[in-house]
Design a protein around this motif. Structure first.
Motif, PDB file in Angstrom:
ATOM      1  N   THR A 134       7.476  42.891  25.870  1.00 23.78           N
ATOM      2  CA  THR A 134       6.771  42.966  24.587  1.00 23.78           C
ATOM      3  C   THR A 134       7.086  41.761  23.709  1.00 23.78           C
ATOM      4  O   THR A 134       6.327  41.433  22.809  1.00 23.78           O
ATOM      5  N   ASN A 135       8.188  41.098  24.000  1.00 21.29           N
ATOM      6  CA  ASN A 135       8.550  39.899  23.254  1.00 21.29           C
ATOM      7  C   ASN A 135       9.509  39.074  24.113  1.00 21.29           C
ATOM      8  O   ASN A 135      10.462  39.610  24.655  1.00 21.29           O
ATOM      9  N   GLY A 136       9.207  37.779  24.223  1.00 17.33           N
ATOM     10  CA  GLY A 136      10.059  36.899  24.998  1.00 17.33           C
ATOM     11  C   GLY A 136       9.405  36.457  26.301  1.00 17.33           C
ATOM     12  O   GLY A 136       8.238  36.761  26.554  1.00 17.33           O
ATOM     13  N   ASN A 162       3.433  52.342  21.065  1.00 16.33           N
ATOM     14  CA  ASN A 162       4.174  51.132  21.375  1.00 16.33           C
ATOM     15  C   ASN A 162       3.252  50.107  22.041  1.00 16.33           C
ATOM     16  O   ASN A 162       2.132  50.429  22.431  1.00 16.33           O
ATOM     17  N   PRO A 163       3.711  48.866  22.165  1.00 16.93           N
ATOM     18  CA  PRO A 163       2.871  47.815  22.745  1.00 16.93           C
ATOM     19  C   PRO A 163       2.378  48.130  24.157  1.00 16.93           C
ATOM     20  O   PRO A 163       1.273  47.731  24.528  1.00 16.93           O
ATOM     21  N   LEU A 164       3.178  48.824  24.941  1.00 14.55           N
ATOM     22  CA  LEU A 164       2.746  49.185  26.294  1.00 14.55           C
ATOM     23  C   LEU A 164       1.544  50.121  26.240  1.00 14.55           C
ATOM     24  O   LEU A 164       0.562  49.923  26.953  1.00 14.55           O
ATOM     25  N   ILE A 165       1.623  51.135  25.412  1.00 17.05           N
ATOM     26  CA  ILE A 165       0.511  52.090  25.292  1.00 17.05           C
ATOM     27  C   ILE A 165      -0.743  51.375  24.809  1.00 17.05           C
ATOM     28  O   ILE A 165      -1.839  51.601  25.333  1.00 17.05           O
ATOM     29  N   LYS A 166      -0.581  50.490  23.849  1.00 18.71           N
ATOM     30  CA  LYS A 166      -1.722  49.720  23.348  1.00 18.71           C
ATOM     31  C   LYS A 166      -2.335  48.884  24.472  1.00 18.71           C
ATOM     32  O   LYS A 166      -3.552  48.847  24.641  1.00 18.71           O
ATOM     33  N   TYR A 167      -1.493  48.229  25.248  1.00 16.32           N
ATOM     34  CA  TYR A 167      -1.966  47.394  26.352  1.00 16.32           C
ATOM     35  C   TYR A 167      -2.717  48.233  27.391  1.00 16.32           C
ATOM     36  O   TYR A 167      -3.807  47.868  27.817  1.00 16.32           O
ATOM     37  N   VAL A 168      -2.125  49.339  27.801  1.00  9.54           N
ATOM     38  CA  VAL A 168      -2.762  50.216  28.795  1.00  9.54           C
ATOM     39  C   VAL A 168      -4.081  50.747  28.252  1.00  9.54           C
ATOM     40  O   VAL A 168      -5.101  50.776  28.958  1.00  9.54           O
ATOM     41  N   SER A 169      -4.102  51.139  26.973  1.00 11.67           N
ATOM     42  CA  SER A 169      -5.306  51.695  26.350  1.00 11.67           C
ATOM     43  C   SER A 169      -6.461  50.691  26.320  1.00 11.67           C
ATOM     44  O   SER A 169      -7.621  51.083  26.314  1.00 11.67           O
ATOM     45  N   ASN A 170      -6.129  49.408  26.290  1.00  9.59           N
ATOM     46  CA  ASN A 170      -7.174  48.383  26.296  1.00  9.59           C
ATOM     47  C   ASN A 170      -7.816  48.203  27.666  1.00  9.59           C
ATOM     48  O   ASN A 170      -8.897  47.640  27.774  1.00  9.59           O
ATOM     49  N   LEU A 171      -7.151  48.694  28.709  1.00 10.98           N
ATOM     50  CA  LEU A 171      -7.669  48.517  30.068  1.00 10.98           C
ATOM     51  C   LEU A 171      -8.264  49.784  30.672  1.00 10.98           C
ATOM     52  O   LEU A 171      -9.180  49.703  31.488  1.00 10.98           O
ATOM     53  N   VAL A 172      -7.713  50.936  30.310  1.00 13.00           N
ATOM     54  CA  VAL A 172      -8.233  52.211  30.826  1.00 13.00           C
ATOM     55  C   VAL A 172      -8.236  53.241  29.703  1.00 13.00           C
ATOM     56  O   VAL A 172      -7.475  53.130  28.747  1.00 13.00           O
ATOM     57  N   ASP A 173      -9.099  54.227  29.837  1.00 15.32           N
ATOM     58  CA  ASP A 173      -9.138  55.322  28.870  1.00 15.32           C
ATOM     59  C   ASP A 173      -7.962  56.246  29.121  1.00 15.32           C
ATOM     60  O   ASP A 173      -7.749  56.692  30.260  1.00 15.32           O
ATOM     61  N   ILE A 174      -7.196  56.519  28.077  1.00 16.08           N
ATOM     62  CA  ILE A 174      -6.084  57.447  28.217  1.00 16.08           C
ATOM     63  C   ILE A 174      -6.110  58.458  27.076  1.00 16.08           C
ATOM     64  O   ILE A 174      -6.620  58.188  25.992  1.00 16.08           O
TER      65      ILE A 174
END
Length: 191
Positions: free
Chosen positions: A53-55, A4-16
């Motif tokens: 994620t939208n809005g 989901n967009p949250l996981i993608k966002y977090v993954s861009n900032l820290v290694d998970i």
């Protein structure tokens, strides 16, 4: 597991790892809100943290019959009454959806469990808190040293999506002026 967009966002900032992604998917739940919905209210303790994620959403408080917008956020941003959420104190502000919003949310109790079970989440939160503190410090300085026109121009440059999608009365309040003053600034900039 769907990314989901949250996981993608977090993954861009820290290694998970996959196990971390499963934790996020377990604790953060998707939901939608209609435009105008108040998702957190003043005078109660904030119980949820939202990832948009939208809005667009805003935080605001009332003073002498006026609504003062203190924050406007859109896609890939978190929002809640942060002081209330972190300290358990009564909120001094409302959180309202400016448009229809799609969000992922986590409850305070699940947030605390995630913080205990996950090193990546604490690392991620530290980065987000540092960005928020830096942003708020810069915003305070901008109110002191920049004219209203320069604050608007800075918002146009740094967050054009707000200018394009958020009603003028909220933008005006956010930069500390009346809507009619913002209308004059916008006319001056166009010509």
């Amino acid at each position: 597991m769907i990314i989901n967009p949250l996981i993608k966002y977090v993954s861009n900032l820290v290694d998970i790892y996959d196990s971390d992604k499963k934790l996020l998917s377990h604790f953060f739940k998707p939901t939608d809100f209609a435009k105008g919905t108040i998702i957190e209210k003043e005078d109660v303790v904030a119980k949820k943290l939202y990832f948009i994620t939208n809005g667009f959403a805003r935080s605001f408080f009332s003073s002498d019959g006026l609504e003062i917008t203190t924050q406007i956020v859109g896609e890939n941003k978190f929002i809640t009454s942060f002081n209330s959420f972190t300290s358990g104190s009564t909120s001094k502000e409302n959180i309202q959806c400016i448009s229809n919003c799609e969000v992922f949310y986590i409850t305070k109790s699940d947030y605390e469990i995630l913080s205990k079970e996950s090193v990546f989440w604490n690392t991620f939160c530290k980065q987000i808190y540092e960005k928020v503190i830096s942003h708020n410090q810069q915003r305070s300085m901008d109110f002191i040293v920049l004219t209203a026109e320069k604050r608007y121009l800075k918002l146009m440059k740094e967050q054009p999506e707000i200018i394009q999608n958020v009603p003028i009365q909220y933008i005006a309040s956010y930069i500390g002026i009346k809507p009619e003053s913002l209308s004059r600034i916008r006319k001056k900039i166009i010509f």
